[in-house]
Design a protein around this motif. Structure first.
Motif, PDB file in Angstrom:
ATOM      1  N   UNK A   1       8.631   2.050 -17.007  1.00 45.37           N
ATOM      2  CA  UNK A   1       9.330   1.792 -18.261  1.00 45.37           C
ATOM      3  C   UNK A   1       9.161   3.028 -19.137  1.00 45.37           C
ATOM      4  N   UNK A   2      10.076   3.204 -20.063  1.00 45.04           N
ATOM      5  CA  UNK A   2      10.139   4.425 -20.853  1.00 45.04           C
ATOM      6  C   UNK A   2      10.212   4.086 -22.341  1.00 45.04           C
ATOM      7  N   UNK A   3       9.506   4.865 -23.194  1.00 41.70           N
ATOM      8  CA  UNK A   3       9.467   4.579 -24.628  1.00 41.70           C
ATOM      9  C   UNK A   3      10.665   5.161 -25.372  1.00 41.70           C
ATOM     10  N   UNK A   4      11.430   4.290 -25.995  1.00 40.52           N
ATOM     11  CA  UNK A   4      12.566   4.710 -26.813  1.00 40.52           C
ATOM     12  C   UNK A   4      12.402   4.129 -28.209  1.00 40.52           C
ATOM     13  N   UNK A   5      13.005   4.805 -29.182  1.00 38.26           N
ATOM     14  CA  UNK A   5      12.988   4.335 -30.566  1.00 38.26           C
ATOM     15  C   UNK A   5      14.183   4.942 -31.284  1.00 38.26           C
TER      16      UNK A   5
ATOM     17  N   UNK B   1      19.271   5.890 -30.537  1.00 36.77           N
ATOM     18  CA  UNK B   1      18.029   5.539 -29.867  1.00 36.77           C
ATOM     19  C   UNK B   1      17.700   6.679 -28.910  1.00 36.77           C
ATOM     20  N   UNK B   2      16.459   7.179 -28.993  1.00 36.65           N
ATOM     21  CA  UNK B   2      16.066   8.358 -28.223  1.00 36.65           C
ATOM     22  C   UNK B   2      14.791   8.108 -27.439  1.00 36.65           C
ATOM     23  N   UNK B   3      14.609   8.902 -26.413  1.00 33.74           N
ATOM     24  CA  UNK B   3      13.362   8.927 -25.663  1.00 33.74           C
ATOM     25  C   UNK B   3      12.312   9.604 -26.541  1.00 33.74           C
TER      26      UNK B   3
END
Length: 97
Positions: free
Chosen positions: A12-16, A24-26
């Motif tokens: 899983x990868x953190x986006x916000x 929404x970006x990595x």
């Protein structure tokens, strides 16, 4: 018994949301000035992210415009001409140091 290998589907990868990029970006982890605490940073413009993280699957990450493996064919650019990213937000070419 050997440890099983992890597959991309297990990640899983953190986006916000990034206000300067408007999307929404990595994110990545950086240490604060005192190197005593971690903080999240936008991969496009290096802006600190204060919003809650969303952990997304590889498929969701690709739907947001990121990809795995070789870059996809670029549409609308001349041969050999490179663009900063496929989203056209403009912030990738002016990444802060």
């Amino acid at each position: 018994m050997p440890t099983p290998l992890l597959a991309l589907r297990d990640s899983s990868f953190p986006m916000a949301d990034c206000a300067p990029c408007g999307k929404s970006v990595l994110t990545y982890v950086a240490l604060d000035d005192n190197q005593s605490a971690e903080r999240r940073i936008c991969v496009h413009c290096d802006t600190p992210i204060e919003e809650n993280l969303k952990w997304v699957s590889p498929g969701e990450l690709e739907q947001a415009g990121y990809y795995f493996g070789p870059p996809p064919a670029e549409v609308g650019t001349a041969a050999g001409e490179k663009t900063a990213c496929s989203t056209g937000c403009g912030s990738c070419g002016v990444k802060k140091s």
